[in-house]
Motif scaffolding. Structure first.
Motif, PDB file in Angstrom:
ATOM      1  N   UNK A 124      -0.694 -11.512   1.145  1.00 41.01           N
ATOM      2  CA  UNK A 124       0.031 -10.292   1.505  1.00 41.01           C
ATOM      3  C   UNK A 124      -0.960  -9.266   2.024  1.00 41.01           C
ATOM      4  N   UNK A 125      -0.457  -8.359   2.862  1.00 44.10           N
ATOM      5  CA  UNK A 125      -1.264  -7.287   3.444  1.00 44.10           C
ATOM      6  C   UNK A 125      -0.469  -5.998   3.320  1.00 44.10           C
ATOM      7  N   UNK A 126      -1.169  -4.892   3.088  1.00 43.36           N
ATOM      8  CA  UNK A 126      -0.457  -3.625   2.993  1.00 43.36           C
ATOM      9  C   UNK A 126      -1.421  -2.473   3.260  1.00 43.36           C
ATOM     10  N   UNK A 127      -0.822  -1.270   3.410  1.00 42.38           N
ATOM     11  CA  UNK A 127      -1.609  -0.063   3.663  1.00 42.38           C
ATOM     12  C   UNK A 127      -1.290   0.958   2.578  1.00 42.38           C
ATOM     13  N   UNK A 128      -2.331   1.568   2.005  1.00 45.72           N
ATOM     14  CA  UNK A 128      -2.137   2.644   1.024  1.00 45.72           C
ATOM     15  C   UNK A 128      -2.685   3.941   1.619  1.00 45.72           C
ATOM     16  N   UNK A 129      -1.793   4.849   2.050  1.00 40.20           N
ATOM     17  CA  UNK A 129      -2.267   6.132   2.597  1.00 40.20           C
ATOM     18  C   UNK A 129      -2.972   6.955   1.516  1.00 40.20           C
ATOM     19  N   UNK A 130      -3.962   7.747   1.910  1.00 39.32           N
ATOM     20  CA  UNK A 130      -4.670   8.611   0.964  1.00 39.32           C
ATOM     21  C   UNK A 130      -4.584  10.057   1.440  1.00 39.32           C
ATOM     22  N   UNK A 131      -4.724  10.988   0.503  1.00 38.72           N
ATOM     23  CA  UNK A 131      -4.714  12.413   0.831  1.00 38.72           C
ATOM     24  C   UNK A 131      -6.145  12.934   0.858  1.00 38.72           C
ATOM     25  N   UNK A 132      -6.493  13.843   1.765  1.00 40.71           N
ATOM     26  CA  UNK A 132      -5.629  14.484   2.759  1.00 40.71           C
ATOM     27  C   UNK A 132      -5.480  13.649   4.025  1.00 40.71           C
ATOM     28  N   UNK A 133      -6.268  12.590   4.152  1.00 46.05           N
ATOM     29  CA  UNK A 133      -6.168  11.777   5.370  1.00 46.05           C
ATOM     30  C   UNK A 133      -6.668  10.374   5.063  1.00 46.05           C
ATOM     31  N   UNK A 134      -6.455   9.496   5.993  1.00 44.80           N
ATOM     32  CA  UNK A 134      -6.995   8.148   5.871  1.00 44.80           C
ATOM     33  C   UNK A 134      -6.076   7.200   5.117  1.00 44.80           C
ATOM     34  N   UNK A 135      -6.580   6.005   4.937  1.00 35.05           N
ATOM     35  CA  UNK A 135      -5.799   4.956   4.238  1.00 35.05           C
ATOM     36  C   UNK A 135      -6.704   3.806   3.850  1.00 35.05           C
ATOM     37  N   UNK A 136      -6.272   3.064   2.814  1.00 34.50           N
ATOM     38  CA  UNK A 136      -6.846   1.762   2.494  1.00 34.50           C
ATOM     39  C   UNK A 136      -6.011   0.717   3.218  1.00 34.50           C
TER      40      UNK A 136
END
Ligand SMILES: Nc1ncnc2c1ncn2[C@@H]1O[C@H](COP(=O)(O)OP(=O)(O)OP(=O)(O)O)[C@@H](O)[C@H]1O
Ligand SMILES: [Mg+2]
Length: 147
Positions: A124-136
Motif C-alpha cells: 500500500x502507498x499513502x500520503x500524510x500531510x504535515x503542518x504547516x506544509x509538506x507531507x510524508x
C-alpha cells in the motif's frame, strides 16, 4: 496509523541534493539487515530511491528531506518527507522496453515510471500531510509476501 506511532524505526534528515538517494538506500539496507530482514533490501532500496528522487525534484535547493524506515509486526514502512505541498500523481504508464525513446534528445521524456514501480512493489502507498506544509509519502512492504 500515523507515522510517529510506528513500532520501531530510524529517521534521518538531509539537505536536498542528488546524493541523498544513495545515502537513503544505504540507511534502508543497514536498518533491514539489523532487523534480520535482508530479503527485503532490493525492493525496499528501490522504493526508497524513487521516493527520495521525487522529493528532491519537489524540493528547493537547501530544503530539508526526511527519511524514515519503520518496522512493525507485519510490514516495513518507507517514508520520505518534503516541504512541497504538491502531491504525488501516479501516471498509468506501460512499463515496456519497446516504448522507451532512446534518442538522446528525448531521453528526459521517458520519465513517469517511478511511482508505478513503487505501487507494484508495495502492498500500500499513502500520503500524510504535515503542518504547516509538506507531507510524508509512504509505502509499506508486507513481510509475509516476500519471505
Ligand atoms: N514528493 C512529491 N511531491 C510533489 N509531487 C510529486 C512527488 N512525487 C511525485 N510527484 C508528482 O508525481 C509525478 C509522478 O511521479 P513519478 O515518480 O511516477 O514520475 P517522475 O518522477 O515524473 O519520473 P521518474 O520517476 O520515472 O523519473 C511527478 O512527475 C510529480 O509531478
Ligand atoms: Mg519519480
Amino acid at each position: 496509523m500515523a507515522l510517529t506511532e510506528k513500532k520501531t524505526g530510524v529517521s534521518r534528515q538531509f539537505a536536498a541534493s542528488s546524493a541523498v538517494a544513495g545515502l537513503a538506500r544505504d540507511q534502508v539496507a543497514s536498518a533491514l539487515r539489523e532487523w534480520e530482514l535482508s530479503f527485503l533490501v532490493p525492493d525496499a532500496a528501490l522504493v526508497m530511491g524513487e521516493l527520495v528522487a521525487n522529493a528532491i525534484v519537489a524540493s528547493g535547493l537547501a530544503d530539508v528531506i526526511k527519511v524514515h524506515v519503520g518496522f512493525r509486526v507485519a510490514e516495513v514502512v518507507l517514508a520520505v518527507w518534503d516541504r512541497c505541498d504538491g502531491r504525488p500523481l501516479v501516471q498509468k504508464v506501460e512499463l515496456s522496453l519497446e516504448t522507451l525513446d532512446l534518442r538522446e534528445e528525448n531521453f528526459d521524456d521517458n520519465g513517469g515510471w517511478g511511482l508505478s514501480i513503487v505501487e507494484s512493489l508495495a502492498s500500500r502507498c499513502w500520503v500524510e500531510p504535515t503542518r504547516p506544509s509538506g507531507k510524508w509519502v509512504c509505502a509499506a512492504l508486507k513481510l509475509e509476501e516476500r519471505r
